[in-house]
Design a protein around this motif. Sequence first.
Motif, PDB file in Angstrom:
ATOM      1  N   VAL A  52     -38.519   3.597  21.670  1.00  0.00           N
ATOM      2  CA  VAL A  52     -38.940   4.432  22.799  1.00  0.00           C
ATOM      3  C   VAL A  52     -40.168   5.257  22.439  1.00  0.00           C
ATOM      4  CG1 VAL A  52     -38.248   6.410  24.211  1.00  0.00           C
ATOM      5  CG2 VAL A  52     -36.661   4.526  23.875  1.00  0.00           C
ATOM      6  N   GLY A  53     -40.156   5.844  21.238  1.00  0.00           N
ATOM      7  CA  GLY A  53     -41.312   6.631  20.809  1.00  0.00           C
ATOM      8  C   GLY A  53     -42.526   5.770  20.534  1.00  0.00           C
ATOM      9  N   GLY A  54     -42.293   4.584  19.965  1.00  0.00           N
ATOM     10  CA  GLY A  54     -43.398   3.698  19.624  1.00  0.00           C
ATOM     11  C   GLY A  54     -44.097   3.095  20.826  1.00  0.00           C
ATOM     12  N   LEU A  55     -43.375   2.945  21.930  1.00  0.00           N
ATOM     13  CA  LEU A  55     -44.003   2.412  23.139  1.00  0.00           C
ATOM     14  C   LEU A  55     -44.974   3.415  23.752  1.00  0.00           C
ATOM     15  CD1 LEU A  55     -40.968   0.622  24.847  1.00  0.00           C
ATOM     16  CD2 LEU A  55     -42.907  -0.438  23.660  1.00  0.00           C
ATOM     17  N   LYS A  56     -44.786   4.699  23.470  1.00  0.00           N
ATOM     18  CA  LYS A  56     -45.696   5.726  23.999  1.00  0.00           C
ATOM     19  C   LYS A  56     -46.744   6.128  22.980  1.00  0.00           C
ATOM     20  CE  LYS A  56     -45.773  10.250  26.225  1.00  0.00           C
ATOM     21  NZ  LYS A  56     -44.967  11.410  26.703  1.00  0.00           N
ATOM     22  N   HIS A  57     -46.375   6.158  21.702  1.00  0.00           N
ATOM     23  CA  HIS A  57     -47.295   6.571  20.636  1.00  0.00           C
ATOM     24  C   HIS A  57     -47.503   5.392  19.682  1.00  0.00           C
ATOM     25  CE1 HIS A  57     -46.640  10.731  22.004  1.00  0.00           C
ATOM     26  NE2 HIS A  57     -45.356  10.416  22.036  1.00  0.00           N
ATOM     27  N   ALA A 107     -32.069  12.172  21.179  1.00  0.00           N
ATOM     28  CA  ALA A 107     -32.914  11.473  20.208  1.00  0.00           C
ATOM     29  C   ALA A 107     -34.041  10.709  20.889  1.00  0.00           C
ATOM     30  CB  ALA A 107     -32.058  10.531  19.361  1.00  0.00           C
ATOM     31  N   PHE A 108     -33.735  10.010  21.977  1.00  0.00           N
ATOM     32  CA  PHE A 108     -34.759   9.234  22.681  1.00  0.00           C
ATOM     33  C   PHE A 108     -35.785  10.149  23.345  1.00  0.00           C
ATOM     34  CE2 PHE A 108     -31.398   5.690  23.459  1.00  0.00           C
ATOM     35  CZ  PHE A 108     -31.430   5.393  22.109  1.00  0.00           C
ATOM     36  N   SER A 109     -35.315  11.253  23.923  1.00  0.00           N
ATOM     37  CA  SER A 109     -36.227  12.200  24.567  1.00  0.00           C
ATOM     38  C   SER A 109     -37.162  12.832  23.547  1.00  0.00           C
ATOM     39  CB  SER A 109     -35.424  13.274  25.297  1.00  0.00           C
ATOM     40  OG  SER A 109     -36.264  14.233  25.876  1.00  0.00           O
ATOM     41  N   ALA A 110     -36.634  13.177  22.375  1.00  0.00           N
ATOM     42  CA  ALA A 110     -37.465  13.773  21.328  1.00  0.00           C
ATOM     43  C   ALA A 110     -38.498  12.775  20.813  1.00  0.00           C
ATOM     44  CB  ALA A 110     -36.584  14.253  20.172  1.00  0.00           C
ATOM     45  N   ALA A 111     -38.102  11.502  20.698  1.00  0.00           N
ATOM     46  CA  ALA A 111     -39.047  10.485  20.239  1.00  0.00           C
ATOM     47  C   ALA A 111     -40.188  10.309  21.233  1.00  0.00           C
ATOM     48  CB  ALA A 111     -38.320   9.155  20.015  1.00  0.00           C
ATOM     49  N   ALA A 146     -43.245   5.200  11.661  1.00  0.00           N
ATOM     50  CA  ALA A 146     -42.458   4.336  12.544  1.00  0.00           C
ATOM     51  C   ALA A 146     -43.327   3.781  13.653  1.00  0.00           C
ATOM     52  CB  ALA A 146     -41.285   5.116  13.142  1.00  0.00           C
ATOM     53  N   ALA A 147     -43.062   2.536  14.027  1.00  0.00           N
ATOM     54  CA  ALA A 147     -43.711   1.888  15.161  1.00  0.00           C
ATOM     55  C   ALA A 147     -42.623   1.180  15.966  1.00  0.00           C
ATOM     56  CB  ALA A 147     -44.770   0.894  14.691  1.00  0.00           C
ATOM     57  N   TRP A 148     -42.975   0.715  17.158  1.00  0.00           N
ATOM     58  CA  TRP A 148     -41.958   0.195  18.055  1.00  0.00           C
ATOM     59  C   TRP A 148     -41.232  -1.027  17.505  1.00  0.00           C
ATOM     60  CZ3 TRP A 148     -42.275  -4.761  19.927  1.00  0.00           C
ATOM     61  CH2 TRP A 148     -43.517  -5.390  19.887  1.00  0.00           C
ATOM     62  N   TYR A 149     -41.929  -1.855  16.685  1.00  0.00           N
ATOM     63  CA  TYR A 149     -41.278  -3.074  16.209  1.00  0.00           C
ATOM     64  C   TYR A 149     -40.194  -2.779  15.175  1.00  0.00           C
ATOM     65  CZ  TYR A 149     -40.685  -7.971  15.048  1.00  0.00           C
ATOM     66  OH  TYR A 149     -40.156  -9.221  14.872  1.00  0.00           O
ATOM     67  N   ALA A 150     -40.318  -1.655  14.454  1.00  0.00           N
ATOM     68  CA  ALA A 150     -39.245  -1.248  13.537  1.00  0.00           C
ATOM     69  C   ALA A 150     -37.964  -0.994  14.324  1.00  0.00           C
ATOM     70  CB  ALA A 150     -39.660  -0.001  12.766  1.00  0.00           C
TER      71      ALA A 150
END
Length: 381
Positions: free
Chosen positions: A134-139, A282-286, A353-357
């Motif tokens: 979730v975080g990697g798709l935005k950052h 956790a998802f919101s923070a990411a 971290a990136a989205w593929y991880a």
Amino acid sequence: MRNLEETSTGALPRSAVGTILTEARRTPLFVLIVFVPVVILLEQISPEAHTWLFLLSIVAIVPLAAMLSRATESVAAKTGDAVGGLLNATLGNLTELVISLAALQAGQYLLVKASIAGAIVTNTLFMLGGAFLVGGLKHHLQEFNRVNARFQASLLFLATIAILVPSLVSEADQTPTGAFSQQLSLGLAVLLIAVYALGMLFSLRTHRELFASVAHGEDAETSWPLSVGVAVLIVVTLLVAMVSEIFVGSVQVAAQHLGMTPAFVGFIVVALVGGAAEMTSAFSAARANRLDLSVGIALGSAAQIALFVAPVLVLLSYFIGPEPMSLQFWPGAVAMMLIATMAATLLSNGGHAAWYAGVMALAVYAIFGFTLFILPPGAGQ
């Protein structure tokens, strides 16, 4: 049960009630909170409607999880991500503790162990992997404090070894189970609680500078006052525990009607529903680029279940259970916990971290979930 709800609502300050109403108007998801009194009322009127109680409990937990997420972000903004992650993990694990205590008192030790193992694996793989995705798709690339992540992963590995030993010794040395397993589990439970307490002293007091957040990310929108955030956290957690208790009472019968195996229910469904509040946080923070908070919630919650919740349940089984419970798990559960711990260690080793991880962690979790879903009903016991 109604008295508990009235007490909880009555204890909530007026400012917190106003805050909840404001958030409900701003976030359409909070409209689902009407299902909380609906499921509580249905449980009183028709306790045999297990399938409806099961489905409505899941719907009722969703807005409570969102509210808990919002309150946690506000508290973390005032206290820092390390303390905020610990606070969220502690309050979130109350749900798992309530679920396990109800099963423990009923002597359903298989369900207790399945929920413990499932919570560890779900938090480690699904929650951490989901946060990375979730975080990697935005950052494009996110950073987090790898010292904190590796510390939590090390605690989790230690607890997994403690859970592995009773099963391994009993299988390899053909030691008689029963008295030996109970004595070993009792000693390990005391040891794990002591290690967890010293770990909190190390991370929050003597070496707290090592656990500072790498980046604070985006500030929470209209951050609540600390007193309001803490009050909402406590009251919403009580409501989550109440709904979860109804969920546990109906899940086994409903699962049979819906064609789910007992192993899948204990390991996957109970873990996902019990950890819904923490996952939302956790998802919101990411998404807000506060990956330290996400990692702290995911790994901190898993470590807390393994080092504190499971040993406490072993100790409490001597008082409220029909017989003492051991830390001896079935081999499949131990293998999944060990693999999940190793995956968490590998994913957290670099501090990036990136989205593929996240995709890779979720793929491992999907492998476990599919295996348990098609497992024959009598297996894994």
